[in-house]
Write an enzyme that holds these catalytic residues in place. Structure first.
Site, mmCIF file in Angstrom:
data_model
loop_
_atom_site.group_PDB
_atom_site.id
_atom_site.type_symbol
_atom_site.label_atom_id
_atom_site.label_comp_id
_atom_site.label_asym_id
_atom_site.label_seq_id
_atom_site.Cartn_x
_atom_site.Cartn_y
_atom_site.Cartn_z
ATOM 1 N N GLU A 1 -8.513 2.250 5.499
ATOM 2 C CA GLU A 1 -9.374 1.600 6.479
ATOM 3 C C GLU A 1 -10.633 2.444 6.550
ATOM 4 O O GLU A 1 -10.576 3.633 6.833
ATOM 5 C CB GLU A 1 -8.648 1.552 7.830
ATOM 6 C CG GLU A 1 -9.366 0.704 8.845
ATOM 7 C CD GLU A 1 -9.485 1.421 10.167
ATOM 8 O OE1 GLU A 1 -8.472 1.683 10.806
ATOM 9 O OE2 GLU A 1 -10.631 1.725 10.535
ATOM 10 N N CYS B 1 -13.877 3.135 14.719
ATOM 11 C CA CYS B 1 -14.165 2.265 13.574
ATOM 12 C C CYS B 1 -14.619 0.892 14.051
ATOM 13 O O CYS B 1 -15.207 0.138 13.302
ATOM 14 C CB CYS B 1 -12.939 2.149 12.686
ATOM 15 S SG CYS B 1 -11.448 1.877 13.616
ATOM 16 N N GLU C 1 -23.076 1.984 7.650
ATOM 17 C CA GLU C 1 -22.574 2.538 8.908
ATOM 18 C C GLU C 1 -23.285 3.844 9.272
ATOM 19 O O GLU C 1 -23.499 4.699 8.415
ATOM 20 C CB GLU C 1 -21.074 2.800 8.777
ATOM 21 C CG GLU C 1 -20.440 3.335 10.057
ATOM 22 C CD GLU C 1 -18.957 3.662 9.867
ATOM 23 O OE1 GLU C 1 -18.169 3.270 10.719
ATOM 24 O OE2 GLU C 1 -18.600 4.286 8.857
ATOM 25 N N GLY D 1 -10.714 6.634 7.512
ATOM 26 C CA GLY D 1 -11.841 7.589 7.513
ATOM 27 C C GLY D 1 -13.074 6.948 6.921
ATOM 28 O O GLY D 1 -13.319 5.751 7.114
ATOM 29 N N SER D 2 -13.817 7.752 6.158
ATOM 30 C CA SER D 2 -15.119 7.289 5.654
ATOM 31 C C SER D 2 -14.944 6.352 4.459
ATOM 32 O O SER D 2 -13.899 6.363 3.783
ATOM 33 C CB SER D 2 -15.940 8.493 5.218
ATOM 34 O OG SER D 2 -15.310 9.139 4.127
ATOM 35 N N GLY E 1 -14.559 8.559 1.277
ATOM 36 C CA GLY E 1 -13.209 9.119 1.158
ATOM 37 C C GLY E 1 -12.208 8.065 0.715
ATOM 38 O O GLY E 1 -11.460 8.252 -0.249
ATOM 39 N N GLY E 2 -12.182 6.935 1.415
ATOM 40 C CA GLY E 2 -11.213 5.879 1.120
ATOM 41 C C GLY E 2 -11.390 5.318 -0.281
ATOM 42 O O GLY E 2 -10.424 5.094 -1.009
HETATM 43 P P1 NAP Z 1 -13.365 11.623 5.406
HETATM 44 O O1 NAP Z 1 -14.479 12.378 4.793
HETATM 45 O O2 NAP Z 1 -13.219 10.231 4.975
HETATM 46 O O3 NAP Z 1 -12.023 12.467 5.080
HETATM 47 C C1 NAP Z 1 -10.734 12.070 5.515
HETATM 48 C C2 NAP Z 1 -9.697 12.677 4.604
HETATM 49 O O4 NAP Z 1 -9.888 12.215 3.264
HETATM 50 C C3 NAP Z 1 -9.767 14.192 4.554
HETATM 51 O O5 NAP Z 1 -8.459 14.680 4.512
HETATM 52 C C4 NAP Z 1 -10.455 14.474 3.245
HETATM 53 O O6 NAP Z 1 -10.027 15.629 2.589
HETATM 54 C C5 NAP Z 1 -10.045 13.302 2.390
HETATM 55 N N1 NAP Z 1 -11.085 12.989 1.401
HETATM 56 C C6 NAP Z 1 -12.334 12.538 1.648
HETATM 57 N N2 NAP Z 1 -13.006 12.349 0.500
HETATM 58 C C7 NAP Z 1 -12.143 12.681 -0.489
HETATM 59 C C8 NAP Z 1 -12.260 12.709 -1.925
HETATM 60 N N3 NAP Z 1 -13.383 12.340 -2.554
HETATM 61 N N4 NAP Z 1 -11.196 13.123 -2.627
HETATM 62 C C9 NAP Z 1 -10.044 13.505 -2.011
HETATM 63 N N5 NAP Z 1 -9.884 13.507 -0.674
HETATM 64 C C10 NAP Z 1 -10.927 13.093 0.078
HETATM 65 O O7 NAP Z 1 -13.445 11.576 6.955
HETATM 66 P P2 NAP Z 1 -13.718 12.715 8.029
HETATM 67 O O8 NAP Z 1 -13.410 14.062 7.478
HETATM 68 O O9 NAP Z 1 -12.990 12.274 9.189
HETATM 69 O O10 NAP Z 1 -15.287 12.626 8.335
HETATM 70 C C11 NAP Z 1 -16.313 12.719 7.376
HETATM 71 C C12 NAP Z 1 -17.344 11.594 7.606
HETATM 72 O O11 NAP Z 1 -16.738 10.312 7.466
HETATM 73 C C13 NAP Z 1 -17.904 11.574 9.003
HETATM 74 O O12 NAP Z 1 -19.017 12.330 9.132
HETATM 75 C C14 NAP Z 1 -18.211 10.136 9.278
HETATM 76 O O13 NAP Z 1 -19.529 9.819 8.980
HETATM 77 C C15 NAP Z 1 -17.314 9.399 8.374
HETATM 78 N N6 NAP Z 1 -16.206 8.769 9.107
HETATM 79 C C16 NAP Z 1 -16.166 7.419 9.230
HETATM 80 C C17 NAP Z 1 -15.120 6.828 9.908
HETATM 81 C C18 NAP Z 1 -15.019 5.350 10.068
HETATM 82 O O14 NAP Z 1 -14.179 4.849 10.771
HETATM 83 N N7 NAP Z 1 -15.831 4.593 9.456
HETATM 84 C C19 NAP Z 1 -14.114 7.593 10.441
HETATM 85 C C20 NAP Z 1 -14.158 8.961 10.295
HETATM 86 C C21 NAP Z 1 -15.222 9.530 9.600
HETATM 87 P P3 NAP Z 1 -10.228 17.139 3.129
HETATM 88 O O15 NAP Z 1 -9.129 17.327 4.105
HETATM 89 O O16 NAP Z 1 -10.027 17.942 1.892
HETATM 90 O O17 NAP Z 1 -11.581 17.214 3.704
#
Ligand code: NAP
Length: 500
Positions: free
Chosen positions: A239, A276, A367, A215-216, A219-220
């Site tokens: 990743e 990604c 990104e 994911g982001s 998040g990671g």
């Molecule tokens: P994400 O924000 O990274 O979230 C993915 C998972 O991680 C979700 O289950 C989320 O929890 C959890 N999470 C994220 N931040 C966290 C934290 N601080 N503490 C605990 N758990 C956390 O990805 P997404 O929801 O798919 O998309 C959000 C943004 O990420 C997008 O707008 C995009 O810009 C970016 N993104 C980037 C990529 C990449 O490949 N680079 C891929 C996907 C998304 P919850 O279930 O509680 O929300």
């Protein structure tokens, strides 16, 4: 597999619930880790068959929840089942455990040599975060789950809130496969726990032994930080973001700029840029040919209509991050989709900036997740190299060049290779082949551990650790290390490779 999977899993799990879930996963691990590889292989194959048996209902559900088109989801389902079967074949064959047998030499002088045998063992319960961008291949029965189960780890899967029903359908198939093949209850537990607090509790629970995430970056990195704050730190295989730079050499622009523009317009906008491996950065030397290429690529992107993104959060992040990138000094918008975007749609976009500015502004290497790419024009090879220096670790990089010019850029290509997990000549970074030779990873911030891949059978290595057994009686050894094991695998015997 537990009965938990039908009623409880469709409700949200609170923090107390997470404690129970992790303890159950730990109990299951103690039994599951001892299941023979061939049995676990049957389980993985049954999951694949079960997912296929859901039929069009799975694709329909995923289409409703993710806005992805039917063909893309059908392809992703195929990839998911293929991955499960590849891991099944790997563990059935058996040599992945890297068995080493160093037999004793009791009369060795000056000291006798003990009998020492080593092989890989599963880490323990693994927490997997379902990913939004791949609702099948990186989610419930995706590569993290498949590789952890193959390794002998139990899995607690936190469903991504953007596709909860799709996740439940797949979880039901896993539950049925587990029952059918006699796996211990709770080998796989599916939960809905859509909050950062719950994610933190899962990562920090004492029985959790590893985490899989796609994911982001934010998040990671947050999950990684939670893991390092634990009394007992654990690995987080995250990743994260990547801008996948593409270096276009002058000869290629002279010879085939229109063709490269066509290839890249398609790659930048494939699945509305939500890969990604999306090429978010194009770098080349300033020249009249580059001016032509910029125009050609801009025209092609302008003709590509905006597409609906995976969920409203991703769409609003795209709008915000694109606006931030475009507001940076000396960044100009070259072209965007002629058609105006509707709600939650991402507009195909090309921006341009001189390398002198790119080098001084780290925001430009961030990104923009979606159908956006930034073209950087360098005044010469020194500026090209300076721009490369400012690009952090990446999943991929691509070199577009004619055969005769590639040889003159060998040093530069080596520097590029130092920054990435996969380097491509004359192709596009999107489209990741699932095969044993694939490395889908890269230096931080692309991932939290560049030594491991999240695509291909080597992904299993994330969830195991080596254990040496010294002076063990045969009866107590794992089968793979016993004398006369019928498995036809290579192993090291007295420091020499032999076929058992
Ligand atoms: P994400 O924000 O990274 O979230 C993915 C998972 O991680 C979700 O289950 C989320 O929890 C959890 N999470 C994220 N931040 C966290 C934290 N601080 N503490 C605990 N758990 C956390 O990805 P997404 O929801 O798919 O998309 C959000 C943004 O990420 C997008 O707008 C995009 O810009 C970016 N993104 C980037 C990529 C990449 O490949 N680079 C891929 C996907 C998304 P919850 O279930 O509680 O929300």
């Amino acid at each position: 597999m537990s009965d938990f999977n039908t009623n409880e899993m469709q409700q949200e799990t609170n923090i107390q619930g997470i404690d129970q879930v992790m303890k159950r996963s730990q109990s299951a691990f103690l039994a599951y880790r001892n299941m023979k590889g061939a049995l676990r292989a049957t389980f993985l194959e049954a999951i694949a068959t079960g997912i296929e048996a859901i039929g069009p209902a799975l694709i329909q559900q995923a289409m409703e929840e993710t806005n992805l088109p039917e063909a893309r989801l059908a392809g992703e389902r195929g990839r998911t089942c293929n991955q499960l079967r590849q891991f099944a074949a790997l563990i059935r064959e058996g040599s992945w455990v890297e068995a080493r047998i160093d037999t004793a030499i009791p009369d060795r002088a000056p000291l006798p040599k003990p009998d020492i045998r080593k092989m890989m063992a599963p880490l323990g319960p693994v927490v997997v975060f379902g990913a939004s961008k791949f609702p099948l291949a990186y989610s419930t029965a995706g590569v993290d789950t498949a590789s952890a189960l193959a390794a002998g780890c139990t899995v607690v899967l936190k469903a991504h809130p953007a596709h909860p029903r799709t996740s439940e359908l797949v979880a039901d198939a896993i539950a049925a496969a587990a029952r059918q093949t006699g796996m211990p209850p709770d080998t796989f537990i599916h939960i809905h726990a859509p909050s950062f607090e719950a994610g933190k509790a899962l990562v920090q629970h004492p029985v959790t032994k590893a985490v899989g995430f796609t994911g982001s970056f934010s998040g990671g990195k947050a999950l990684y930080d939670y893991a390092t704050q634990r009394a007992e730190p654990i690995p987080v295989f995250a990743e994260m973001g990547s801008i996948n730079p593409v270096f276009i050499l002058p000869g290629a622009l002279k010879a085939r700029s229109e063709k490269v523009a066509e290839q890249y317009a398609a790659s930048i906008t494939q699945s509305v840029g939500q890969f990604c491996t999306n090429p978010g950065l194009l770098v080349s030397l300033q020249s009249p040919e580059l001016d032509v290429f910029r125009k050609q690529l801009g025209e092609k992107l302008a003709a590509i209509a905006p597409g609906t993104m995976l969920h409203p959060g991703i769409a609003s992040n795209f709008v915000r991050n694109r606006a931030k990138a475009l507001s940076q000094q000396q960044v100009s918008l070259v072209a965007e989709s002629k058609e105006a975007p509707k709600e939650n749609q991402g507009v195909s976009s090309l921006a341009s900036v001189p390398a002198s500015e790119f080098i001084n502004n780290p925001v430009l290497a961030e990104e923009v997740f979606g159908p956006y790419s930034l073209l950087v024009a360098a005044s010469g090879i020194q500026e090209l190299e300076a721009a490369l220096d400012k690009i952090p670790g990446q999943l991929t990089a691509t070199i577009i060049g004619e055969d005769d010019e590639l040889a003159t850029y060998v040093g530069f290509i080596q520097k590029v290779a130092n920054k990435v997990g996969r380097i491509i000549i004359n192709g596009v970074p999107t489209g990741v082949e699932v095969c044993p030779a694939m490395h889908h990873g890269g230096p931080f911030p692309a991932t939290t551990d560049s030594r491991f891949t999240s695509v291909g059978t080597d992904a299993i290595k994330r969830f195991v650790r080596p254990v040496s057994y010294q002076n063990f009686p045969d009866v107590l050894l794992p089968d793979e290390l016993k004398a006369g094991n019928p498995m036809n695998i290579w192993r090291m015997v007295n420091s020499e490779w032999k076929k058992a």
